[in-house]
Structures are given as structure tokens and as C-alpha cells.
Design a protein around this motif. Structure first.
Motif, PDB file in Angstrom:
ATOM      1  N   GLY A  17      92.452 -36.753  67.504  1.00 30.45           N
ATOM      2  CA  GLY A  17      91.580 -36.143  66.870  1.00 30.45           C
ATOM      3  C   GLY A  17      91.674 -36.486  65.321  1.00 30.45           C
ATOM      4  O   GLY A  17      91.903 -37.415  64.699  1.00 30.45           O
ATOM      5  N   THR A  33      90.840 -26.458  77.370  1.00 30.10           N
ATOM      6  CA  THR A  33      89.711 -25.638  76.745  1.00 30.10           C
ATOM      7  C   THR A  33      89.417 -24.572  77.574  1.00 30.10           C
ATOM      8  O   THR A  33      88.437 -23.806  77.568  1.00 30.10           O
ATOM      9  CB  THR A  33      88.370 -26.517  76.563  1.00 30.10           C
ATOM     10  OG1 THR A  33      88.016 -26.971  77.807  1.00 30.10           O
ATOM     11  CG2 THR A  33      88.553 -27.660  75.625  1.00 30.10           C
ATOM     12  N   SER A  59      82.382 -28.262  82.450  1.00 38.11           N
ATOM     13  CA  SER A  59      81.423 -29.369  82.278  1.00 38.11           C
ATOM     14  C   SER A  59      82.037 -30.312  81.310  1.00 38.11           C
ATOM     15  O   SER A  59      83.173 -30.169  80.809  1.00 38.11           O
ATOM     16  CB  SER A  59      80.115 -28.837  81.526  1.00 38.11           C
ATOM     17  OG  SER A  59      80.402 -28.159  80.567  1.00 38.11           O
ATOM     18  N   TYR A  60      81.273 -31.745  81.666  1.00 39.65           N
ATOM     19  CA  TYR A  60      81.871 -32.931  80.889  1.00 39.65           C
ATOM     20  C   TYR A  60      80.899 -33.321  79.745  1.00 39.65           C
ATOM     21  O   TYR A  60      79.892 -33.446  80.285  1.00 39.65           O
ATOM     22  CB  TYR A  60      82.310 -33.857  81.673  1.00 39.65           C
ATOM     23  CG  TYR A  60      83.770 -33.647  82.310  1.00 39.65           C
ATOM     24  CD1 TYR A  60      85.102 -34.118  81.530  1.00 39.65           C
ATOM     25  CD2 TYR A  60      84.107 -32.972  83.459  1.00 39.65           C
ATOM     26  CE1 TYR A  60      86.046 -33.486  81.994  1.00 39.65           C
ATOM     27  CE2 TYR A  60      85.248 -32.541  83.903  1.00 39.65           C
ATOM     28  CZ  TYR A  60      86.236 -33.050  83.297  1.00 39.65           C
ATOM     29  OH  TYR A  60      87.408 -32.753  83.631  1.00 39.65           O
ATOM     30  N   ALA A  61      81.390 -33.700  78.741  1.00 42.97           N
ATOM     31  CA  ALA A  61      80.542 -34.334  77.820  1.00 42.97           C
ATOM     32  C   ALA A  61      80.168 -35.796  78.166  1.00 42.97           C
ATOM     33  O   ALA A  61      81.465 -36.479  78.042  1.00 42.97           O
ATOM     34  CB  ALA A  61      80.895 -34.164  76.345  1.00 42.97           C
ATOM     35  N   THR A  62      78.932 -36.274  78.510  1.00 46.31           N
ATOM     36  CA  THR A  62      78.861 -37.738  78.909  1.00 46.31           C
ATOM     37  C   THR A  62      77.870 -38.173  78.102  1.00 46.31           C
ATOM     38  O   THR A  62      77.289 -37.635  77.159  1.00 46.31           O
ATOM     39  CB  THR A  62      78.393 -37.801  80.413  1.00 46.31           C
ATOM     40  OG1 THR A  62      77.165 -37.384  80.304  1.00 46.31           O
ATOM     41  CG2 THR A  62      79.612 -37.166  81.119  1.00 46.31           C
ATOM     42  N   ASP A 107      75.530 -33.097  78.700  1.00 49.61           N
ATOM     43  CA  ASP A 107      76.687 -32.296  79.445  1.00 49.61           C
ATOM     44  C   ASP A 107      76.445 -32.419  80.852  1.00 49.61           C
ATOM     45  O   ASP A 107      75.288 -32.297  81.344  1.00 49.61           O
ATOM     46  CB  ASP A 107      76.708 -30.955  79.140  1.00 49.61           C
ATOM     47  CG  ASP A 107      77.501 -30.722  77.573  1.00 49.61           C
ATOM     48  OD1 ASP A 107      78.129 -31.920  76.935  1.00 49.61           O
ATOM     49  OD2 ASP A 107      77.674 -29.567  77.282  1.00 49.61           O
ATOM     50  N   ALA A 157      90.295 -33.822  77.236  1.00 54.47           N
ATOM     51  CA  ALA A 157      89.643 -33.437  76.294  1.00 54.47           C
ATOM     52  C   ALA A 157      88.284 -33.218  76.022  1.00 54.47           C
ATOM     53  O   ALA A 157      87.742 -32.331  75.485  1.00 54.47           O
ATOM     54  CB  ALA A 157      90.162 -34.357  75.123  1.00 54.47           C
ATOM     55  N   ASN A 158      87.729 -34.101  76.738  1.00 55.58           N
ATOM     56  CA  ASN A 158      86.135 -33.903  76.842  1.00 55.58           C
ATOM     57  C   ASN A 158      85.543 -32.961  78.000  1.00 55.58           C
ATOM     58  O   ASN A 158      84.408 -32.772  78.025  1.00 55.58           O
ATOM     59  CB  ASN A 158      85.477 -35.416  77.284  1.00 55.58           C
ATOM     60  CG  ASN A 158      85.974 -35.823  78.403  1.00 55.58           C
ATOM     61  OD1 ASN A 158      86.780 -35.504  79.299  1.00 55.58           O
ATOM     62  ND2 ASN A 158      84.829 -36.791  78.958  1.00 55.58           N
ATOM     63  N   GLY A 159      86.461 -32.079  78.591  1.00 52.55           N
ATOM     64  CA  GLY A 159      86.207 -31.029  79.455  1.00 52.55           C
ATOM     65  C   GLY A 159      86.134 -29.684  78.887  1.00 52.55           C
ATOM     66  O   GLY A 159      86.726 -29.496  78.011  1.00 52.55           O
ATOM     67  N   ARG A 160      85.091 -29.124  79.424  1.00 48.53           N
ATOM     68  CA  ARG A 160      84.917 -27.752  78.806  1.00 48.53           C
ATOM     69  C   ARG A 160      84.644 -26.530  79.868  1.00 48.53           C
ATOM     70  O   ARG A 160      84.089 -26.743  80.813  1.00 48.53           O
ATOM     71  CB  ARG A 160      83.599 -27.655  77.864  1.00 48.53           C
ATOM     72  CG  ARG A 160      83.424 -26.224  77.372  1.00 48.53           C
ATOM     73  CD  ARG A 160      82.457 -26.302  76.398  1.00 48.53           C
ATOM     74  NE  ARG A 160      81.357 -25.023  76.261  1.00 48.53           N
ATOM     75  CZ  ARG A 160      81.830 -24.127  75.497  1.00 48.53           C
ATOM     76  NH1 ARG A 160      83.137 -24.064  74.851  1.00 48.53           N
ATOM     77  NH2 ARG A 160      81.124 -22.935  75.428  1.00 48.53           N
TER      78      ARG A 160
END
Ligand SMILES: Nc1ncnc2c1ncn2[C@@H]1O[C@H](COP(=O)(O)OP(=O)(O)OP(=O)(O)O)[C@@H](O)[C@H]1O
Length: 598
Positions: free
Chosen positions: A119, A300, A330-333, A337, A377-380
Motif C-alpha cells: 500500500g 477486512t 465480495s472481491y473487487a474484480t 465487485d 487484500a482485495n476481499g471485503r
């Protein structure tokens, strides 16, 4: 500066453990090391070894050829070249050491922090590193020389600062690789702080590449300092090889030996360092790609707080060992999302065994990673609440959440080998969390680790504690991880496909062991698996997952006898149809003294 081939994360074991003994078996490495040590010793012992004062002028010795009294002859000022060469080694080694220490001091912590935290830290450190590389070093050195009266130490500190980006790059790339290792996740679940993980795992992981880099950096620093001295930048109070080369250069046509001696000394020393670096790099380089694996990192979990159906926050689940309400992951793709877990709720009572069953990709692991704060890191994850032992983990600050996970939850991962740090003995890896998280003294932690290893069926616990992970079998490694998971007497143990990587006989033993320990310590146990058969005799209750949802849950007998959902019935049938592996497992299970549920 050379980029090095780094050891593959996680492997390696021997490469790291026995690096020096393997190095000493390489003739080229031994020769290079011997030459370098000779130069260092010559420098250190110069006052004892030098036959003459290096500053003593004898006009009869001016540009004199080698003789019995003066083995390398005299220079243009009538001083003994051999004595000056010895004292020059001292200056050269000191300058290279200063540059390396400064380069390591700046580059390694910055690289490790950038790779581990990523980051903003990574971006800022990388900008600074790129900026330093863009600055013309020689001009800065000349300015520094002018401003400090050509102080040699200050000059070498400046050279070191310019070497720091090289250390930064290798440390960052190594830390980036290591932070994806499962044992880092395991250390985080065990409650180790960032500081401890950095100290214990990250800095250790960069050690070998930094040593190699130092061999190369030292050679480059020697070249730079000699160049500066050759140009007359530097103090003349101590003899150095650069001044000697300058002197020789002016008389090269008539007295070539005056230039030859310091040139040979510098060339041989730099070559020795280059060969040392090359042999070391060859030994630690494993030119295979690391096995692809799921990347789990900063969690997260539970950061979003949704409203319960009643409009009120979900009440604290004090009576549950683990309670998850309405979890969404959810994953940012690139396409936006993508939700992979859609409102999962689970409840595990103290002392209960819950199996989470479903085919691959059904969301089992994502659900448990959310609870354990192990999402990538990209999972929420958002949920109405996640409680462990009645405490709402989603609403705790990260430090308290980690402390809570470390003391109350044990984690048994899927791949035993990659969840143990190859650089440490098994004993160290069991003792460290007990000391750091549970506040035990070293002796208490060792005694507890020994006790729990014996409890999980390892009879020669002393030998195993002294062993490195690669020295034990997969089944033994999984027992070690189970021992680690229960050593702190947690209220909840999460086992994620704990037997997948093991052969059938060992699978049965490991499941039997988990069940025994669960009863003995009265822990809640969550087993994540795709195999209905495996959990049949172990679990009290089962939650069946499909496409990110729990399709049904209930007591094992009820689900087996009267599955309400056709998918559950299909899963049960599939696990019973898998006759080969079921028969093997049943046989092994009976051998382990258990009755198999059919
Ligand atoms: N980092 C990720 N980015 C995007 N999607 C992911 C990521 N990790 C997992 N998923 C998706 O989440 C879904 C659920 O994955 P999960 O790992 O929970 O499955 P699982 O039931 O545990 O299966 P398995 O036993 O194969 O691990 C899958 O569709 C998977 O593709």
C-alpha cells in the motif's frame, strides 16, 4: 548493481540452513573467501605485518625496483610499496564496510516494510528508492567532498546511501514473496504482532540475499572509493590504493610496477567478492516458480456493520464459541465487485463440532477466513456480526482482534508443510507464540510445547522439536500444527481441510486425534471439508454450503438420514459412491480404533 535470483519462498530449507557448509564445498567459493579474508587480515594486521612505516620517505627508494628489503620496491616519493599496500587494504576494507552497513541500514528495513505492509508504505518507499537512483551519484559525491573537506567516512556513508536502493529492491521482493506464505497467516492467527512477524520471519528471510548483495556491493564500493581517491578526492593522511594507482599512473611508462601492485590488489579483491557473491547466489537460487496459492492477507473482517433484520445490531452471542450473522464476502474484480458469500449465518456452541461441507468453490474457506481475519487484500467482508467467545471481533481494533484470535482460536491449515517456516526449528515455532501471546517464560513454553507434542502422538518430541520442517513427514507436520493450535488451550479450533494433503491412513489418525483433543480440552471445533464421509463420525452438526450460501444445517444424523435439500443428498451420495477412497478410509479408520458411520 546486479539483480539476484531469489530463493523460492518456502523452499529451500536446506539452501538456507546449510548455506555455509555447502558454500565451503565449492572450491571457487573457498578460494574467493580465502583471498578476501587474507585482504581483511592484511588490513587489520597492517601495523604488525608492514616492515616499514608507510609514510617513511627514503630518497634512495624512489621508484626503486623490488629487492630483498623492499619486496615491491618504492613509489615515486620513496616510500615502501608493500607497507603502503597493507595499510591501503585497511582503508579499502573499512570504506566498503561503511558503505555496506549504511546501505543495509537504510535499504533492508525500508524494503521489508514496503514488501510486508504494501500500500502507501510500499509506494512511498519505492518513490524514494527510484528518486535516489535517478540522482547522479558521482556529482553528489564531489559536492559532499567539497562540503566536508573530503572526509573519507562521510564519503563512504554517501556511497552507502546510493547502494541502499539495491538492498531495498531485493528485500522488498523477498518480503513480498514471504508475506504470501501460509506460515505468515498462521503467525497472524496465532496472535503475533507485526513487529514480531517482521523480526522473526521477514528479516530472517532476507538474510541470505542481503549477504549475497553485500558481497557485490562491497566490490562496487571499493571500486568507487578507489576511483574517488584516484581523482584526488579524499584525505591523504592514510595510504589507500587509489592514491597509489594515481602515483603509478603518472609513471606508468617508465615504472609500470608502481601501478601494477595496487591494481592487482584491487582487482583480486573485487574478483574475490564477485565470485563469493556468485557462488552464494548459485547456492540459494532455486530457479522454480513458487507454487500458486491463494493469497490471504490483510483482513477486512467485519468492518462493515449491517443492520440486523430487526433494525437493531445483532445481540452479543455470549453463549457461542463462534457466531457469524449474515456474512457477505465480495472481491473487487475488473468487472466490479463480485460477491462470493451471500449472507451466511453459523453458530457453534462451546464444545461442539461443526462440519462445513460443500463442493469446491462453495464459499466454505471464505466464510472461515472472514472469521479468522485472513481474507486477501482485495476481499471485503461485511456482517451483522462475528463473535468469538461472545466478543464481537468485527468491531474490535486490529490489535485487540489479533490478540483475541491468538489466545482464543487455534487454526489447523490445509497444507502442513507450507504452514511451517522452513527457517526455524519446530520447537522454536511452537515456543514463540506461547511466549509472545500467552506470556510464558521460555522454560514454561518449551515444557508446554513438549507436553503437547507428546499428547498429539509424537513420542520422540525432543528430536522433533530440534528438527526443521523438511526433516519431518507430512503427517508429522500436521500433528505439529495441531499441537500448535491446541497448545494455548483455545476455546475454538478451526481446521481447514486438515487431511487433504495427507494419505488415507494418516487422514484417519489425524481426524481421530482432533476429535480426542476436542473432547479432552472441551473446545469447539469447526472442520471445513468437501467430504461428507470424513466428517460423518466426527461432527455433531453440519452446515452444507453451495454457491456462497448455507443450503441446510442440522445434526449430522438428521442431515444424513433426511437431507432436506437435493444438493445435500447428492453430496452424501457422491461421498458414499467414492468407494475406493471411502473403503481405504474406513479400513484406516477401523485400524485407528473407530467405528465408521455409513
Ligand atoms: N482472491 C479471490 N478473488 C476473487 N474470487 C475469489 C478469491 N478467492 C476465492 N474466490 C472465490 O470465492 C468463491 C468461494 O471460494 P472458497 O475458497 O471459499 O471455496 P471453498 O468452498 O473453500 O472451496 P475450496 O475447497 O476449493 O477452497 C469461489 O468462487 C472462488 O472463486
Amino acid at each position: 548493481m546486479t539483480d539476484l535470483a531469489m530463493p523460492a519462498p518456502g523452499a529451500p530449507l536446506q539452501a538456507q540452513q546449510r548455506l555455509w557448509s555447502r558454500y565451503l564445498r565449492r572450491p571457487l567459493g573457498v578460494t574467493a573467501l580465502a583471498v578476501f579474508l587474507l585482504v581483511v587480515l592484511a588490513g587489520l594486521l597492517a601495523p604488525l605485518l608492514a616492515p616499514y612505516d608507510p609514510h617513511l620517505v627514503d630518497y634512495d627508494l624512489t621508484q626503486a625496483p623490488p629487492s630483498a628489503e623492499h619486496w615491491m620496491g618504492g613509489d615515486s616519493a620513496g616510500r615502501d610499496i608493500f607497507s603502503r599496500l597493507l595499510y591501503g587494504a585497511r582503508t579499502t576494507v573499512y570504506g566498503a564496510a561503511v558503505a555496506c552497513v549504511v546501505g543495509i541500514g537504510i535499504g533492508v528495513p525500508a524494503g521489508v516494510a514496503a514488501g510486508y505492509f504494501g500500500g502507501v508504505t510500499d509506494r512511498i518507499c519505492s518513490w524514494v528508492s527510484d528518486g535516489v537512483q535517478a540522482v547522479p551519484g558521482m556529482i553528489v559525491l564531489l559536492i559532499v567532498a567539497a562540503g566536508t573537506g573530503a572526509d573519507f567516512t562521510v564519503l563512504m556513508v554517501t556511497v552507502g546511501a546510493f547502494m541502499a536502493p539495491g538492498y531495498y529492491r531485493i528485500s522488498r521482493s523477498r518480503a513480498l514473496a514471504v508475506r504470501k506464505e501460509p506460515y505468515i497467516d498462521a503467525a497472524r492467527v496465532a496472535g503475533l504482532t507485526h513487529t514480531k512477524i517482521l523480526r522473526a520471519h521477514m528479516f530472517r528471510a532476507v538474510r541470505a540475499p542481503v549477504i549475497i548483495q553485500s558481497a557485490l556491493t562491497a566490490g562496487i564500493a571499493m571500486g568507487m572509493q578507489t576511483g574517488l581517491q584516484f581523482l584526488g578526492v579524499g584525505t591523504a593522511s592514510a595510504p589507500d590504493w587509489g592514491q597509489m594507482m594515481n602515483d603509478g599512473f603518472r609513471t606508468m611508462g617508465t615504472h609500470p610496477l608502481i601501478l601494477l601492485w595496487p591494481s592487482v590488489a584491487l582487482g583480486v579483491t573485487m574478483a574475490a567478492l564477485a565470485f563469493m557473491g556468485s557462488v552464494l547466489a548459485d547456492l540459494v537460487s532455486v530457479r522454480t516458480e513458487p507454487a500458486p496459492r491463494r493469497r490471504r492477507r490483510t483482513a477486512t473482517t467485519g468492518t462493515g456493520r449491517r443492520t440486523a433484520p430487526t433494525g437493531e445490531p445483532a445481540p452479543p452471542a455470549a453463549a457461542s464459541a463462534l457466531r457469524i450473522e449474515n456474512l457477505r464476502v465480495s472481491y473487487a474484480t475488473a468487472q466490479g465487485d463480485k460477491e462470493v458469500v451471500h449472507g451466511v449465518s453459523l453458530d457453534v456452541a462451546p464444545g461442539e463440532v461443526l462440519g462445513i461441507v460443500g463442493e469446491s468453490g462453495s464459499g466454505k474457506s471464505q466464510t472461515m477466513f472472514s472469521a479468522l481475519d485472513l481474507l486477501p487484500a482485495n476481499g471485503r467482508a461485511t456482517a451483522d456480526g462475528i463473535w468469538i467467545g461472545g466478543l464481537p471481533v468485527g468491531h474490535l481494533p486490529p490489535a485487540r482482534r489479533h490478540a483475541l484470535l491468538g489466545t482464543r482460536v487455534g487454526y489447523v491449515p490445509q497444507e502442513p508443510m507450507s504452514n511451517l517456516d522452513p527457517c526455524y526449528t519446530i520447537g522454536h515455532q511452537l515456543v514463540e507464540p506461547l511466549r509472545a501471546v500467552h506470556g510464558m517464560t521460555k522454560a514454561q513454553a518449551r515444557a508446554r510445547a513438549h507436553e503437547v507434542l507428546v499428547r498429539v502422538g509424537i513420542t520422540d518430541a525432543d528430536r522433533v522439536m530440534a528438527s526443521y520442517p523438511h526433516q519431518v513427514s507430512g503427517g508429522m507436520a500436521q500433528r505439529v500444527l495441531i499441537a500448535g493450535a491446541v497448545a494455548g488451550k483455545p476455546e475454538l479450533v478451526v481446521a481447514d481441510e486438515p487431511t487433504t494433503a495427507l494419505d488415507v491412513t494418516v487422514q484417519a489418525e489425524v481426524l481421530e486425534l482432533l476429535r480426542e483433543l476436542q473432547r479432552e480440552y472441551h473446545m469447539a471445533l469447526v472442520i471445513v471439508t468437501h467430504n461428507f464421509g470424513v466428517v460423518a463420525d466426527i461432527c455433531d452438526r453440519v452446515a452444507v454450503m453451495r454457491d456462497g450460501r448455507v443450503v441446510e444445517s442440522g445434526p449430522v444424523e438428521q442431515i444424513f438420514d433426511r437431507p432436506a435439500d437435493p444438493y445435500t443428498a447428492e453430496l452424501i451420495r457422491a461421498s458414499q459412491d467414492d468407494t475406493d477412497s471411502r473403503d481405504d478410509l474406513d479400513a484406516a479408520w477401523h485400524e485407528a480404533g473407530r467405528k465408521v458411520h455409513t
